[in-house]
Design an enzyme around this catalytic site. Structure first.
Site, PDB file in Angstrom:
ATOM      1  N   GLY A  57      -7.804   2.243   2.793  1.00  0.00           N
ATOM      2  CA  GLY A  57      -7.254   3.072   3.877  1.00  0.00           C
ATOM      3  C   GLY A  57      -6.242   4.089   3.377  1.00  0.00           C
ATOM      4  CD  GLU A 116     -11.070   4.627   4.570  1.00  0.00           C
ATOM      5  OE1 GLU A 116     -10.295   3.646   4.644  1.00  0.00           O
ATOM      6  OE2 GLU A 116     -12.177   4.651   5.129  1.00  0.00           O
ATOM      7  CB  ALA A 129      -6.617  -1.523   6.213  1.00  0.00           C
ATOM      8  CD  GLU A 139     -12.415   0.400   1.505  1.00  0.00           C
ATOM      9  OE1 GLU A 139     -12.949   0.763   0.450  1.00  0.00           O
ATOM     10  OE2 GLU A 139     -11.593   1.102   2.127  1.00  0.00           O
TER      11      GLU A 139
HETATM   12  N1  COA Z   1      -2.839  -5.425   2.452  1.00  0.00           N
HETATM   13  C1  COA Z   1      -1.861  -6.330   2.573  1.00  0.00           C
HETATM   14  N2  COA Z   1      -0.968  -6.590   1.603  1.00  0.00           N
HETATM   15  C2  COA Z   1      -1.076  -5.882   0.472  1.00  0.00           C
HETATM   16  C3  COA Z   1      -2.062  -4.901   0.278  1.00  0.00           C
HETATM   17  C4  COA Z   1      -2.977  -4.681   1.342  1.00  0.00           C
HETATM   18  N3  COA Z   1      -3.943  -3.755   1.265  1.00  0.00           N
HETATM   19  N4  COA Z   1      -1.918  -4.370  -0.969  1.00  0.00           N
HETATM   20  C5  COA Z   1      -0.852  -4.989  -1.510  1.00  0.00           C
HETATM   21  N5  COA Z   1      -0.349  -5.893  -0.659  1.00  0.00           N
HETATM   22  C6  COA Z   1       0.802  -6.775  -0.862  1.00  0.00           C
HETATM   23  C7  COA Z   1       0.484  -7.951  -1.772  1.00  0.00           C
HETATM   24  O1  COA Z   1      -0.147  -8.978  -1.049  1.00  0.00           O
HETATM   25  C8  COA Z   1       1.851  -8.340  -2.257  1.00  0.00           C
HETATM   26  O2  COA Z   1       2.502  -9.040  -1.223  1.00  0.00           O
HETATM   27  P1  COA Z   1       3.410 -10.368  -1.568  1.00  0.00           P
HETATM   28  O3  COA Z   1       4.480  -9.855  -2.506  1.00  0.00           O
HETATM   29  O4  COA Z   1       3.926 -10.807  -0.241  1.00  0.00           O
HETATM   30  O5  COA Z   1       2.482 -11.314  -2.245  1.00  0.00           O
HETATM   31  C9  COA Z   1       2.561  -6.991  -2.391  1.00  0.00           C
HETATM   32  O6  COA Z   1       1.834  -6.089  -1.561  1.00  0.00           O
HETATM   33  C10 COA Z   1       2.558  -6.448  -3.803  1.00  0.00           C
HETATM   34  O7  COA Z   1       1.208  -6.368  -4.243  1.00  0.00           O
HETATM   35  P2  COA Z   1       0.701  -7.015  -5.632  1.00  0.00           P
HETATM   36  O8  COA Z   1      -0.753  -7.243  -5.526  1.00  0.00           O
HETATM   37  O9  COA Z   1       1.559  -8.183  -6.000  1.00  0.00           O
HETATM   38  O10 COA Z   1       1.020  -5.788  -6.631  1.00  0.00           O
HETATM   39  P3  COA Z   1       0.276  -5.425  -7.982  1.00  0.00           P
HETATM   40  O11 COA Z   1       1.104  -4.368  -8.625  1.00  0.00           O
HETATM   41  O12 COA Z   1      -0.043  -6.651  -8.776  1.00  0.00           O
HETATM   42  O13 COA Z   1      -1.144  -4.798  -7.532  1.00  0.00           O
HETATM   43  C11 COA Z   1      -2.568  -3.390  -6.148  1.00  0.00           C
HETATM   44  C12 COA Z   1      -1.171  -3.599  -6.782  1.00  0.00           C
HETATM   45  C13 COA Z   1      -2.473  -2.189  -5.228  1.00  0.00           C
HETATM   46  C14 COA Z   1      -3.589  -3.126  -7.271  1.00  0.00           C
HETATM   47  C15 COA Z   1      -2.979  -4.659  -5.389  1.00  0.00           C
HETATM   48  O14 COA Z   1      -1.939  -4.986  -4.487  1.00  0.00           O
HETATM   49  C16 COA Z   1      -4.253  -4.515  -4.589  1.00  0.00           C
HETATM   50  O15 COA Z   1      -5.340  -4.581  -5.152  1.00  0.00           O
HETATM   51  N6  COA Z   1      -4.141  -4.357  -3.247  1.00  0.00           N
HETATM   52  C17 COA Z   1      -5.261  -4.333  -2.343  1.00  0.00           C
HETATM   53  C18 COA Z   1      -6.013  -3.047  -2.451  1.00  0.00           C
HETATM   54  C19 COA Z   1      -7.201  -3.054  -1.516  1.00  0.00           C
HETATM   55  O16 COA Z   1      -8.132  -3.809  -1.667  1.00  0.00           O
HETATM   56  N7  COA Z   1      -7.156  -2.163  -0.540  1.00  0.00           N
HETATM   57  C20 COA Z   1      -8.233  -2.002   0.403  1.00  0.00           C
HETATM   58  C21 COA Z   1      -7.970  -2.762   1.626  1.00  0.00           C
HETATM   59  S1  COA Z   1      -9.301  -2.542   2.766  1.00  0.00           S
END
Ligand code: COA
Length: 259
Positions: free
Chosen positions: A111, A114, A65, A134
């Site tokens: 999400g 999910e 999400a 989460e």
């Molecule tokens: N919500 C909003 N933005 C998100 C996102 C999310 N769940 N997951 C990634 N993004 C965004 C990042 O903020 C970043 O945006 P920016 O370029 O404007 O800063 C962009 O996507 C790229 O992500 P980044 O974290 O720089 O890539 P990465 O390769 O270093 O890491 C992940 C990839 C997927 C491991 C990491 O983005 C992450 O941990 N995301 C969240 C996962 C999460 O907790 N999901 C559950 C949500 S309830």
């Protein structure tokens, strides 16, 4: 047609691609609204016989999400977000009478995991990663993750994954029963399409009843066995059942009409 999705129908399969690659295809309000509308279209459009859900780019299926929408929410707002998503998207996928396959092409977190789990089954590319992170945010899964992860991988592993926030790779996800096949990124959509083409040759009303019955079992519905009896009986009043049985006895290929 959609702000946050790409859609195309190919040989009866509606391919829905979540298209926010710069944000790892995170599910914001717009994506949820677009997915809801695309699924309504999938339910009603007779040209659509099956659905594939995937993510744009080579990095993420859906990384969860959209966390940027969480900061201003209170308890009622959080519950509303989860209920809206479950009603408009996740339950609609699970209960879709046409087969829905997730083609998981990268991060499938929160999400995103999910969303993949709401689909009827999953195929992953070798770079896919699954997880319910989460608890890192002081949250729990809200789009059905605690329920469907437990259904798919069992209680012990679901507890571990959702409490540690650990990610599992594609091969481990396959060992756990979370995905059916692991293929290369290039082979991902072709594999999903190939399986769906096979299902398209079967009786559509029977396929829909399989989905409903297996969903009953996954939910431990106490009426699951009774519902199977009822739906088995209903098959006998379909033209397709006559066609299926006649074609077998006449040693020819069945031509099903979905009637
Ligand atoms: N919500 C909003 N933005 C998100 C996102 C999310 N769940 N997951 C990634 N993004 C965004 C990042 O903020 C970043 O945006 P920016 O370029 O404007 O800063 C962009 O996507 C790229 O992500 P980044 O974290 O720089 O890539 P990465 O390769 O270093 O890491 C992940 C990839 C997927 C491991 C990491 O983005 C992450 O941990 N995301 C969240 C996962 C999460 O907790 N999901 C559950 C949500 S309830």
């Amino acid at each position: 047609m959609y702000q946050t999705l790409l859609t195309e129908i190919e040989k009866g399969t509606l391919i829905i691609t979540v298209n926010r690659p710069d944000k790892m295809n995170a599910l914001n309000k717009d994506v949820i609204a677009d997915l809801s509308n695309a699924l309504d279209e999938a339910y009603t459009n007779a040209d659509v016989k099956s659905i594939i859900i995937t993510g744009a780019g080579e990095k993420a299926f859906v990384a969860g999400a959209d966390i940027s929408e969480f900061q201003t929410l209170d308890a009622a707002g959080g519950a509303h977000l989860a209920k809206l998503g479950q009603d408009k998207v996740f339950s609609k996928i699970e209960n879709c009478p046409k087969p829905v396959v997730a083609a998981v092409n990268g991060f499938s977190l929160g999400g995103g995991c999910e969303l993949a789990m709401a689909c009827h089954f999953r195929i992953a590319s070798a770079n896919a990663k699954f997880g319910q992170p989460e608890v890192n945010l002081g949250l729990i899964p809200g789009y059905g993750g605690t329920q469907r992860l437990t259904q798919l991988v069992g209680k012990g592993k679901a507890m571990e994954l959702a409490m540690t926030a650990d990610m599992v790779g594609a091969e481990d996800a396959k060992s756990l029963g979370l995905v059916n096949y692991v293929v290369t990124l290039e082979e991902l959509l072709p594999k999903a399409k190939e399986i769906l083409q096979k299902i398209h040759t079967k009786a559509p009303l029977a396929v829909a009843k399989v989905i409903a019955c297996v969903n009953d079992a996954a939910k431990c519905d106490p009426l699951g066995f009774d519902n199977e009896i009822t739906r088995f009986g209903e098959c006998f009043s379909t033209e397709d059942m006559q066609e299926g049985v006649n074609s077998f006895l006449e040693k020819r290929k069945a031509a099903f009409k979905g009637k």
